[in-house]
Structure formats: structure tokens, C-alpha cells
Design a protein around this motif. Structure first.
Motif, PDB file in Angstrom:
ATOM      1  N   SER A  72     -21.895 -36.525  31.151  1.00 55.05           N
ATOM      2  CA  SER A  72     -21.785 -37.988  31.040  1.00 55.05           C
ATOM      3  C   SER A  72     -23.008 -38.634  31.660  1.00 55.05           C
ATOM      4  CB  SER A  72     -20.480 -38.576  32.055  1.00 55.05           C
ATOM      5  OG  SER A  72     -20.657 -38.547  33.512  1.00 55.05           O
ATOM      6  N   LEU A  73     -23.708 -37.947  32.162  1.00 48.30           N
ATOM      7  CA  LEU A  73     -25.116 -38.137  32.520  1.00 48.30           C
ATOM      8  C   LEU A  73     -26.048 -37.854  31.621  1.00 48.30           C
ATOM      9  CD1 LEU A  73     -25.055 -37.062  36.523  1.00 48.30           C
ATOM     10  CD2 LEU A  73     -25.013 -39.563  35.640  1.00 48.30           C
ATOM     11  N   MET A  74     -25.929 -36.690  31.052  1.00 41.67           N
ATOM     12  CA  MET A  74     -26.729 -36.227  29.954  1.00 41.67           C
ATOM     13  C   MET A  74     -26.767 -36.696  28.719  1.00 41.67           C
ATOM     14  SD  MET A  74     -28.644 -33.950  31.493  1.00 41.67           S
ATOM     15  CE  MET A  74     -28.281 -34.606  33.122  1.00 41.67           C
ATOM     16  N   THR A  75     -25.629 -37.154  28.301  1.00 38.78           N
ATOM     17  CA  THR A  75     -25.562 -38.107  27.078  1.00 38.78           C
ATOM     18  C   THR A  75     -26.154 -39.174  27.086  1.00 38.78           C
ATOM     19  OG1 THR A  75     -23.430 -38.614  27.584  1.00 38.78           O
ATOM     20  CG2 THR A  75     -23.502 -36.925  26.185  1.00 38.78           C
ATOM     21  N   GLN A  76     -26.226 -39.931  28.200  1.00 39.03           N
ATOM     22  CA  GLN A  76     -27.117 -41.182  28.382  1.00 39.03           C
ATOM     23  C   GLN A  76     -28.247 -40.892  28.318  1.00 39.03           C
ATOM     24  OE1 GLN A  76     -25.863 -43.848  31.883  1.00 39.03           O
ATOM     25  NE2 GLN A  76     -24.335 -42.262  32.371  1.00 39.03           N
ATOM     26  N   ALA A 254     -19.662 -50.849  32.389  1.00 37.72           N
ATOM     27  CA  ALA A 254     -19.114 -49.731  31.563  1.00 37.72           C
ATOM     28  C   ALA A 254     -19.424 -48.337  32.126  1.00 37.72           C
ATOM     29  CB  ALA A 254     -19.781 -49.955  30.235  1.00 37.72           C
ATOM     30  N   LYS A 255     -20.451 -48.284  32.982  1.00 39.55           N
ATOM     31  CA  LYS A 255     -20.777 -47.063  33.588  1.00 39.55           C
ATOM     32  C   LYS A 255     -19.632 -46.438  34.308  1.00 39.55           C
ATOM     33  CE  LYS A 255     -25.687 -47.922  34.314  1.00 39.55           C
ATOM     34  NZ  LYS A 255     -26.821 -48.111  35.094  1.00 39.55           N
ATOM     35  N   PRO A 256     -18.898 -47.470  35.237  1.00 40.33           N
ATOM     36  CA  PRO A 256     -17.710 -46.687  35.913  1.00 40.33           C
ATOM     37  C   PRO A 256     -16.783 -46.228  35.244  1.00 40.33           C
ATOM     38  CG  PRO A 256     -17.864 -48.925  36.742  1.00 40.33           C
ATOM     39  CD  PRO A 256     -19.262 -48.379  35.765  1.00 40.33           C
ATOM     40  N   VAL A 257     -16.494 -46.769  34.149  1.00 36.50           N
ATOM     41  CA  VAL A 257     -15.424 -46.523  33.018  1.00 36.50           C
ATOM     42  C   VAL A 257     -15.814 -45.188  32.531  1.00 36.50           C
ATOM     43  CG1 VAL A 257     -14.059 -47.339  30.952  1.00 36.50           C
ATOM     44  CG2 VAL A 257     -15.005 -48.821  32.570  1.00 36.50           C
ATOM     45  N   LEU A 258     -16.821 -44.985  32.132  1.00 26.08           N
ATOM     46  CA  LEU A 258     -17.308 -43.740  31.579  1.00 26.08           C
ATOM     47  C   LEU A 258     -17.277 -42.687  32.724  1.00 26.08           C
ATOM     48  CD1 LEU A 258     -18.955 -42.053  29.245  1.00 26.08           C
ATOM     49  CD2 LEU A 258     -21.036 -42.664  30.515  1.00 26.08           C
ATOM     50  N   TYR A 259     -17.740 -42.858  33.821  1.00 27.84           N
ATOM     51  CA  TYR A 259     -17.661 -41.846  34.819  1.00 27.84           C
ATOM     52  C   TYR A 259     -16.082 -41.405  35.001  1.00 27.84           C
ATOM     53  CZ  TYR A 259     -22.505 -42.980  35.366  1.00 27.84           C
ATOM     54  OH  TYR A 259     -23.922 -43.198  34.969  1.00 27.84           O
ATOM     55  N   ARG A 260     -15.184 -42.603  35.017  1.00 26.92           N
ATOM     56  CA  ARG A 260     -13.732 -42.250  35.506  1.00 26.92           C
ATOM     57  C   ARG A 260     -13.380 -41.035  34.409  1.00 26.92           C
ATOM     58  NH1 ARG A 260      -9.443 -40.620  35.907  1.00 26.92           N
ATOM     59  NH2 ARG A 260      -7.845 -41.596  37.022  1.00 26.92           N
ATOM     60  N   ALA A 261     -13.546 -41.588  33.111  1.00 28.61           N
ATOM     61  CA  ALA A 261     -13.088 -40.817  31.887  1.00 28.61           C
ATOM     62  C   ALA A 261     -13.697 -39.294  31.868  1.00 28.61           C
ATOM     63  CB  ALA A 261     -13.613 -41.685  30.553  1.00 28.61           C
ATOM     64  N   ALA A 262     -14.908 -39.284  32.285  1.00 25.57           N
ATOM     65  CA  ALA A 262     -15.496 -37.984  32.560  1.00 25.57           C
ATOM     66  C   ALA A 262     -14.670 -37.065  33.500  1.00 25.57           C
ATOM     67  CB  ALA A 262     -16.816 -37.911  32.700  1.00 25.57           C
ATOM     68  N   TYR A 263     -14.342 -37.831  34.457  1.00 22.23           N
ATOM     69  CA  TYR A 263     -13.595 -37.069  35.797  1.00 22.23           C
ATOM     70  C   TYR A 263     -12.426 -36.735  35.416  1.00 22.23           C
ATOM     71  CZ  TYR A 263     -11.347 -36.486  40.323  1.00 22.23           C
ATOM     72  OH  TYR A 263     -10.771 -35.837  41.424  1.00 22.23           O
ATOM     73  N   ALA A 264     -11.634 -37.569  34.603  1.00 22.76           N
ATOM     74  CA  ALA A 264     -10.262 -37.281  33.954  1.00 22.76           C
ATOM     75  C   ALA A 264     -10.329 -36.191  33.290  1.00 22.76           C
ATOM     76  CB  ALA A 264      -9.767 -38.425  33.510  1.00 22.76           C
ATOM     77  N   ALA A 279     -13.410 -45.739  27.931  1.00 24.04           N
ATOM     78  CA  ALA A 279     -14.782 -45.727  27.866  1.00 24.04           C
ATOM     79  C   ALA A 279     -15.367 -45.956  26.863  1.00 24.04           C
ATOM     80  CB  ALA A 279     -15.060 -44.287  28.549  1.00 24.04           C
ATOM     81  N   ARG A 280     -14.843 -45.364  25.327  1.00 20.56           N
ATOM     82  CA  ARG A 280     -15.741 -45.456  24.206  1.00 20.56           C
ATOM     83  C   ARG A 280     -15.652 -46.854  23.819  1.00 20.56           C
ATOM     84  NH1 ARG A 280     -17.150 -46.017  19.780  1.00 20.56           N
ATOM     85  NH2 ARG A 280     -17.128 -44.498  17.955  1.00 20.56           N
ATOM     86  N   LEU A 281     -14.538 -47.751  24.089  1.00 17.45           N
ATOM     87  CA  LEU A 281     -14.682 -49.204  23.654  1.00 17.45           C
ATOM     88  C   LEU A 281     -15.545 -49.858  24.521  1.00 17.45           C
ATOM     89  CD1 LEU A 281     -10.781 -49.708  23.121  1.00 17.45           C
ATOM     90  CD2 LEU A 281     -12.451 -49.631  21.651  1.00 17.45           C
ATOM     91  N   ALA A 282     -15.683 -49.638  25.869  1.00 13.06           N
ATOM     92  CA  ALA A 282     -16.625 -50.296  26.708  1.00 13.06           C
ATOM     93  C   ALA A 282     -17.975 -50.134  26.417  1.00 13.06           C
ATOM     94  CB  ALA A 282     -16.317 -49.928  28.210  1.00 13.06           C
ATOM     95  N   CYS A 283     -18.305 -48.992  26.342  1.00 16.18           N
ATOM     96  CA  CYS A 283     -19.755 -48.316  25.916  1.00 16.18           C
ATOM     97  C   CYS A 283     -20.134 -48.965  24.748  1.00 16.18           C
ATOM     98  CB  CYS A 283     -19.796 -46.921  26.060  1.00 16.18           C
ATOM     99  SG  CYS A 283     -19.484 -46.285  27.624  1.00 16.18           S
ATOM    100  N   CYS A 284     -19.287 -49.016  23.659  1.00 16.33           N
ATOM    101  CA  CYS A 284     -19.564 -49.725  22.452  1.00 16.33           C
ATOM    102  C   CYS A 284     -19.927 -50.972  22.491  1.00 16.33           C
ATOM    103  CB  CYS A 284     -18.248 -49.384  21.285  1.00 16.33           C
ATOM    104  SG  CYS A 284     -18.818 -49.996  19.831  1.00 16.33           S
ATOM    105  N   GLU A 285     -19.024 -51.678  23.257  1.00 15.31           N
ATOM    106  CA  GLU A 285     -19.279 -53.086  23.485  1.00 15.31           C
ATOM    107  C   GLU A 285     -20.534 -53.704  23.839  1.00 15.31           C
ATOM    108  OE1 GLU A 285     -17.919 -55.899  22.591  1.00 15.31           O
ATOM    109  OE2 GLU A 285     -16.008 -54.659  21.282  1.00 15.31           O
TER     110      GLU A 285
END
Length: 351
Positions: A72-76, A254-264, A279-285
Motif C-alpha cells: 500500500s506504500l509502494m503502489t503510491q 483517502a489514506k487511512p481508508v487505503l491502509y485499513r483495506a491493506a491491513y484487512a 478504498a478503491r472508491l475513495a482513492c479514485c475520487e
């Protein structure tokens, strides 16, 4: 509970960022994309030397054995520097799919070792994607036939190349014939592997979109500090400040949403797919807002080839439907949130 990233994760991200800043400057990427193949073996080898291709390969196969949170860090970073998404498809999505295959699969270890050292390019043809990214350059294609997973050599696939809005993407329509020789998983295992592949692909795209949004915001901030109207930098105008502040706010949400998804996903939680869709929706927006406001502050020249903004803006648009469009991810979130909810006229109004 500690929600911070480990020192190893942050150090590795910083090292990759410094490397890509030098080796993947926009002018270098333009030169690569204008070639017929649109890829640089030299850049690929250098990325492998940095350890990015070995990030999620199990240690037993010569990799680093890091999890979805690290990715989730590297793809950024891959998004921020506009590195072609097929790298993540090989080193993250395909790697996890191959690692999930039974140990009895003859070439499983060989494929993982090839991913780790950067010598093997893998393209993934998931049913949710109508076209396969980098199919023409892949050494191996992982393709779906109903619930089956097939590992097909490039020589057994017919590839019809397609154009993309994003000059760096190499999309193709593939034709192939499934056979017992290419079958590596089926039944429940095949369904599980394809479900996890969709989750990792969507999470990968979410991270890239977040990185793209950050890069577009940085470019817009730099431009507004240099561009002057009425004798003042346009960044000093309140309306411009509001546009950029809106993007920065969307990014931070969007960042914490992405990290929460990666953790799950890393923890194997049963609801991981829901967090990933969110996370996909939040980052897309965030990426779409960064592109829209970036164009507004740059003006019409933001679309032109000479301006860097267009590289990242077109990538964000192109990735919008990769690994599931918005409708698919909204439906997954809605199914979870509204499951069992008393909806409809019979529940809304009292008799």
C-alpha cells in the motif's frame, strides 16, 4: 494498538522514492513510451536490483516476504512516478496468485524466483478486466477459464494490441485455448484465488491512484507559485487556494481508508473485499478531483504533451475502470452496508 508503519517499511519506501526520482523522471518516461515496446529493460533491471520485484515473494523463494500493507506504500510511489501498472501486476498481484498455488505445481518455485530477480514478466487476465495489460511483453500469462486458473506461455497466446488513453499502457485482447497442460488450479481453490486476485488488483490500483493524486497536487502547487496574473502568483488567489485545499483534504481522507483495506487483506479478514472497494472508491475520487482541479489551475495547456500534468492525469483516467469499475465496487460496499436493512415502501412507511 500501534497503527504506525514499521521502520523497515518506511525506510524501504523512502529508498524506492529516491531511486525513482532519479531513474524515472518525466522526460525519461516520455522517451520510453515513444518507443515501439514502450518499456525499458534497463529500468526494469534497476527496479529489480532495488528489491521491488521481490517485495512479496516468500523468503523461501528468494524474496523479502513483505505483506499487503507494505504494498500500500509502494503502489503510491509507482503512481507518483507514473511507473507502468504492469510492474505491480507482476510483482504483487501475479506473485500472490502464484504463491497461492499448490506446491505440486511444477514450475511454481521457478516462477516466483523469476519474479524476485525481475527476469519474469507476468500478465494477469482476470474476468473483471476486458483487456490484459502488457500481454504482448509477458513471458507468462495467468488466465481465467470459468473457475480455473491457467498458466499459459506467451507462445500459446494470440495477442491483438489495443490503444489506450494513457501512452504508457500496453493493452491487448488475448485469444487462447485452455488445456490440461496449462491448468494449475480449479474448483474452490480457483474461485478463491481469483477473488483474492481481484482484491489485490483493486488495492494496487487504489494505491497508484492515491500516488497520482499526490503528484498532480504537487505539480499544481508548483505551477500556481510560478504562474502570475495581475503581477501576482495565481496561488495567492483565494479561489485557487480553495481548489488545492479540497484536493489535499480528499487525499488525507483517502489514506487511512487505503491502509485499513491493506491491513484487512494482510490479516485475511472476511470483510477485506469491502474495505478494498471502499478504498478503491475513495482513492479514485481523490485522483479525479486532483486531475479536475489541476486542469483548472493549469488552464488548457494542462492537456498538452509538453506539460507533465497530462501524464498523470491520463493515467488516473485510464485506471478508473481497471480491476473493477465504480459500479462494481459501489455494489460490494452497498451489499455489505445494506445487508438485512429494512428497505422498501413496506418498511419505510407505517400502515
Amino acid at each position: 494498538m500501534d497503527f504506525t508503519f514499521s521502520d523497515d517499511q518506511l525506510t524501504f519506501r523512502e529508498a524506492i522514492s529516491r531511486f525513482l526520482m532519479t531513474e524515472a523522471a518525466p522526460e525519461m518516461l516520455r522517451e520510453i513510451w515513444e518507443t515501439d515496446v514502450g518499456r525499458s529493460p534497463d529500468l526494469r533491471n534497476k527496479i529489480a536490483e532495488q528489491g521491488l520485484t521481490a517485495l512479496s515473494v516468500p523468503e523461501a523463494a528468494g524474496g523479502l516476504g513483505m505483506d499487503d500493507v507494505a504494498w500500500s506504500l509502494m503502489t503510491q510511489e509507482l503512481g507518483y512516478y507514473a511507473i507502468p501498472d504492469s510492474l505491480a501486476d507482476t510483482a504483487y498481484v501475479a506473485c500472490a496468485l502464484i504463491a497461492g498455488l499448490p506446491a505440486s505445481v511444477f514450475k511454481r518455485g521457478e516462477w516466483l524466483a523469476g519474479i524476485a530477480d525481475g527476469s519474469l514478466r507476468v500478465a494477469v487476465g482476470h474476468p473483471v478486466n476486458p483487456w490484459v495489460a502488457d500481454a504482448g511483453h509477458a513471458d507468462l500469462l495467468l488466465l481465467a477459464h470459468d473457475d480455473e486458473v491457467h498458466a499459459v506461455p506467451r507462445s500459446q497466446v494470440d495477442v491483438h494490441h489495443l490503444t489506450s488513453l494513457d501512452a504508457s499502457r500496453r493493452l491487448a485482447q488475448v485469444s487462447w485455448q485452455p488445456s490440461a497442460a496449462t491448468l494449475v488450479a480449479e474448483g474452490q481453490l480457483g474461485r478463491t484465488l481469483w477473488a483474492h486476485t481481484l482484491s489485490r488488483g483493486a488495492l494496487s490500483v487504489a494505491g497508484q491512484l492515491l500516488g497520482l493524486a499526490q503528484r498532480m497536487l504537487d505539480l499544481s502547487v508548483d505551477y500556481t507559485a510560478q504562474r502570475k496574473q495581475f503581477g501576482k502568483p495565481i496561488g495567492s488567489f483565494q479561489a485557487v487556494k480553495h481548489h488545492l485545499a479540497d484536493v489535499a483534504t480528499q487525499l488525507e481522507f483517502a489514506k487511512p481508508v487505503l491502509y485499513r483495506a491493506a491491513y484487512a487483506l494482510a490479516q485475511g479478514q472476511s470483510t477485506a473485499h469491502v474495505w478494498i472497494s471502499q478504498a478503491r472508491l475513495a482513492c479514485c475520487e481523490a485522483a479525479w478531483l486532483a486531475a479536475r482541479h489541476g486542469i483548472q489551475v493549469h488552464g488548457a495547456m494542462g492537456y498538452t504533451w509538453e506539460v507533465d500534468l497530462q501524464m498523470f492525469m491520463k493515467r488516473a483516467w485510464a485506471l478508473d475502470n481497471a480491476w473493477g469499475d465504480r459500479a462494481l465496487h459501489k455494489a460490494r460496499v452497498a451489499a455489505h452496508v445494506l445487508s438485512g436493512a429494512p428497505l422498501g415502501p413496506g418498511h419505510t412507511f407505517e400502515e
